[in-house]
Design a protein around this motif. Sequence first.
Motif, mmCIF file in Angstrom:
data_model
loop_
_atom_site.group_PDB
_atom_site.id
_atom_site.type_symbol
_atom_site.label_atom_id
_atom_site.label_comp_id
_atom_site.label_asym_id
_atom_site.label_seq_id
_atom_site.Cartn_x
_atom_site.Cartn_y
_atom_site.Cartn_z
ATOM 1 N N ILE A 161 -7.107 -36.217 2.751
ATOM 2 C CA ILE A 161 -6.782 -34.807 2.758
ATOM 3 C C ILE A 161 -5.321 -34.643 3.161
ATOM 4 N N PHE A 162 -4.547 -33.925 2.325
ATOM 5 C CA PHE A 162 -3.148 -33.660 2.630
ATOM 6 C C PHE A 162 -3.014 -32.224 3.097
ATOM 7 N N GLU A 163 -2.428 -32.058 4.286
ATOM 8 C CA GLU A 163 -2.232 -30.723 4.843
ATOM 9 C C GLU A 163 -0.757 -30.521 5.156
ATOM 10 N N VAL A 164 -0.232 -29.416 4.692
ATOM 11 C CA VAL A 164 1.176 -29.099 4.942
ATOM 12 C C VAL A 164 1.363 -28.770 6.421
ATOM 13 N N GLU A 165 2.226 -29.536 7.084
ATOM 14 C CA GLU A 165 2.529 -29.217 8.481
ATOM 15 C C GLU A 165 3.667 -28.191 8.551
ATOM 16 N N LYS A 166 4.711 -28.415 7.757
ATOM 17 C CA LYS A 166 5.807 -27.457 7.713
ATOM 18 C C LYS A 166 6.680 -27.749 6.495
ATOM 19 N N LEU A 167 7.444 -26.755 6.100
ATOM 20 C CA LEU A 167 8.424 -26.905 5.040
ATOM 21 C C LEU A 167 9.785 -27.137 5.684
ATOM 22 N N ILE A 168 10.514 -28.120 5.164
ATOM 23 C CA ILE A 168 11.756 -28.514 5.842
ATOM 24 C C ILE A 168 12.987 -28.433 4.940
ATOM 25 N N GLY A 169 12.803 -28.047 3.686
ATOM 26 C CA GLY A 169 13.949 -27.955 2.793
ATOM 27 C C GLY A 169 13.626 -27.144 1.559
ATOM 28 N N LEU A 183 12.015 -24.057 -8.657
ATOM 29 C CA LEU A 183 12.214 -23.928 -7.210
ATOM 30 C C LEU A 183 11.250 -24.867 -6.492
ATOM 31 N N TYR A 184 11.790 -25.672 -5.578
ATOM 32 C CA TYR A 184 10.992 -26.669 -4.851
ATOM 33 C C TYR A 184 11.206 -26.513 -3.351
ATOM 34 N N PHE A 185 10.147 -26.864 -2.603
ATOM 35 C CA PHE A 185 10.237 -26.965 -1.152
ATOM 36 C C PHE A 185 9.994 -28.420 -0.753
ATOM 37 N N LYS A 186 10.705 -28.855 0.264
ATOM 38 C CA LYS A 186 10.446 -30.186 0.806
ATOM 39 C C LYS A 186 9.373 -30.068 1.874
ATOM 40 N N VAL A 187 8.294 -30.837 1.721
ATOM 41 C CA VAL A 187 7.103 -30.696 2.557
ATOM 42 C C VAL A 187 6.979 -31.876 3.508
ATOM 43 N N HIS A 188 6.736 -31.560 4.777
ATOM 44 C CA HIS A 188 6.357 -32.574 5.754
ATOM 45 C C HIS A 188 4.854 -32.469 5.951
ATOM 46 N N TRP A 189 4.159 -33.562 5.661
ATOM 47 C CA TRP A 189 2.693 -33.549 5.666
ATOM 48 C C TRP A 189 2.146 -33.890 7.040
ATOM 49 N N LYS A 190 1.118 -33.181 7.443
ATOM 50 C CA LYS A 190 0.487 -33.409 8.737
ATOM 51 C C LYS A 190 -0.116 -34.809 8.789
ATOM 52 N N CYS A 208 -0.052 -21.752 0.758
ATOM 53 C CA CYS A 208 0.793 -21.959 1.946
ATOM 54 C C CYS A 208 1.760 -20.800 2.147
ATOM 55 N N ARG A 209 1.289 -19.602 1.873
ATOM 56 C CA ARG A 209 2.174 -18.446 1.948
ATOM 57 C C ARG A 209 2.780 -18.277 3.342
ATOM 58 N N GLU A 210 1.978 -18.502 4.372
ATOM 59 C CA GLU A 210 2.495 -18.341 5.732
ATOM 60 C C GLU A 210 3.548 -19.397 6.056
ATOM 61 N N LYS A 211 3.340 -20.606 5.532
ATOM 62 C CA LYS A 211 4.340 -21.658 5.748
ATOM 63 C C LYS A 211 5.651 -21.279 5.070
ATOM 64 N N ILE A 212 5.536 -20.709 3.880
ATOM 65 C CA ILE A 212 6.741 -20.277 3.168
ATOM 66 C C ILE A 212 7.420 -19.145 3.933
ATOM 67 N N ARG A 213 6.608 -18.195 4.438
ATOM 68 C CA ARG A 213 7.171 -17.092 5.215
ATOM 69 C C ARG A 213 7.924 -17.620 6.442
#
Length: 623
Positions: A161-169, A183-190, A208-213
């Motif tokens: 299971i891959f879970e987005v921890e945060k977006l970093i780029g 458009l791309y986001f760099k993802v750090h996976w939990k 991941c709308r909240e992560k994007i916000r």
Amino acid sequence: MSYSVQYSTFANLPEDDRQAGSEESTISDEKVDEIKSEPEDCATQEMALLDLYSGCGAMSTGLCLGARLSNLNLVTRWAIDLNSHACDSLKLNHPDTEVRNESAENFLMLLKEWEKLCQEFSVLGNIHSLEHNFEANLDNNGDDDGDDGDDDSNQNEDSEIFEVEKLIGICYGDPNEKKELGLYFKVHWKGYDESEDTWEPIQGLSDCREKIREFVTRGYNLKILPLPGDVHAICGGPPCQGASGFNRFRKKDAPLEDEKNQQLIVFMDIVDYLKPKFVLMENVVDILKFAEGFLGRYALGRLVSMNYQARLGMMAAGCYGLPQFRMRVFLWGASRYQALPQYPLPTHDVVFRGVVPQEFEQNVVAYGKDEPKNLKSALYLGDAISDLPEVTNFEAKDEMPYGKAAQTEFQKHIRLKLTGCSKIGKMVEQNTTLYDHRPLELNNDDYLRVCRIPKRKGANFRDLPGVKVRPDKRVEWDESIERELLPSGKPLVPNYAMTFVKGSSTKPFKRLWWDETVATVVTRAEPHNQQVLHPTQDRVLTIRENARLQGFPDCYKLCGPVKERYIQVGNAVAVPVSRALGYALGMASKGICGEKPVFRLPPTYPNCFRRTFSTASEDVADS
């Protein structure tokens, strides 16, 4: 607007009182000189700079240094370049700058997408949404099912299971090289370390709308990307290889249809989008030579069509204290509410080289024929590099001690460190370690050829056995001498040296000399068709020697392979030129401009650094 043939100037009409600081901008040139001769110790006003096509940062470095002298705190907030090694160099020397390794086209698309995201998440104008709010958002973004966070241990071991921890780029382009632009986001996976970070398209992050916000809110507050109104000044040198005389396939009838010239359009499109107060574009003189100056006229026209005042001039690097001629075109732009910056007149004499397009002769930044000049003497190669330690063709160290003291005022100044306000204010301390003093290692055949070139002024391949110079100064083979071969079996005198420019050139394997001015620092260090050999050592000039000819302070370290570092130095704007332009920008930002398109730098310039230099040791101890 008014138009003047002198420096192709488009400016506000005299009766237009909308120009910022209008009262000051019309003061006499004598009063301007008086004001400019009193630089303050530390700037107070701050201005954000975007450096496009930044290279390793020479143009923005010089602009910030010069602006500081006029009491303007110009800060490079963002820098964009396609060369990853140049970006590494800029980031190393300016760690506070947001450096992006991407194309200018993708950067412009990213800016537009970023503005949409900021609008979507209602962060525009929300100046109180600081970083602690971002952290609070992270804390409140728990698992939807309310578990205590130990659910990972209950997962099926066979499933991942891959879970987005945060977006970093964030970027716009094709970072995964799958020909999927977007458009791309760099993802750090939990649960994974940073080596597993990936670029994911925004379409794949719909859950991941909240992560994007969170990312957008934090990025907006930290100004990781500029929005319209955030950038006060834009500088840059859009490449126009399609205008180069070395390009045999130039499109004279439709220059802007040539892909190699379209970065000029992109540069102006970014200016149009961000709408800064000031613009400074740099380019080679070929944009005024090729197709009757079409590209230079286009650049002027774009600025004027955007309601910018504009002024175009040509400046030679040697006129501002370098042993290099290097003529370049500089185009000023200023919004209708700002004073249009002037060009600083030369401070040093120089040996003139090259040909100026006749239609643009009035654009050369120089004194009039009858004006008193009071120029300092021209600088020569020896003034810049005679203090540097000897190295061989095989030198591989990137750092070494100086070994002896500086011998000239130029060398004393170039050894100073950047320090003071905002890390780029004064230059007050001596550098103790020499960086990048290593040459491109020549192959064995070229090295043996260089060793045979006499160590005297003007020596070149014509001094090798078997070469005969005719009365018309062209070369031919001396049939009375058997052609000498190298151990490899190749001839000592290569055919390409004999045929270069139909046998009329003296440049192949030519030594520079101590009392000469270099024409232009180049990006390639090969001696086959250019004058790049050290006067008395059997090698080409080192990276550091070239950097000194460009005015880089010795503390400025470069990144990447040796050839890449030569490219960064050769492509750079000469630092003393951009420093003088930065001083002009600082004065214009305060509305302090005379009526003429040019001005004299104050008596303390460029020696204003010596006020602080006296606080340091006059010599560098041997180490």
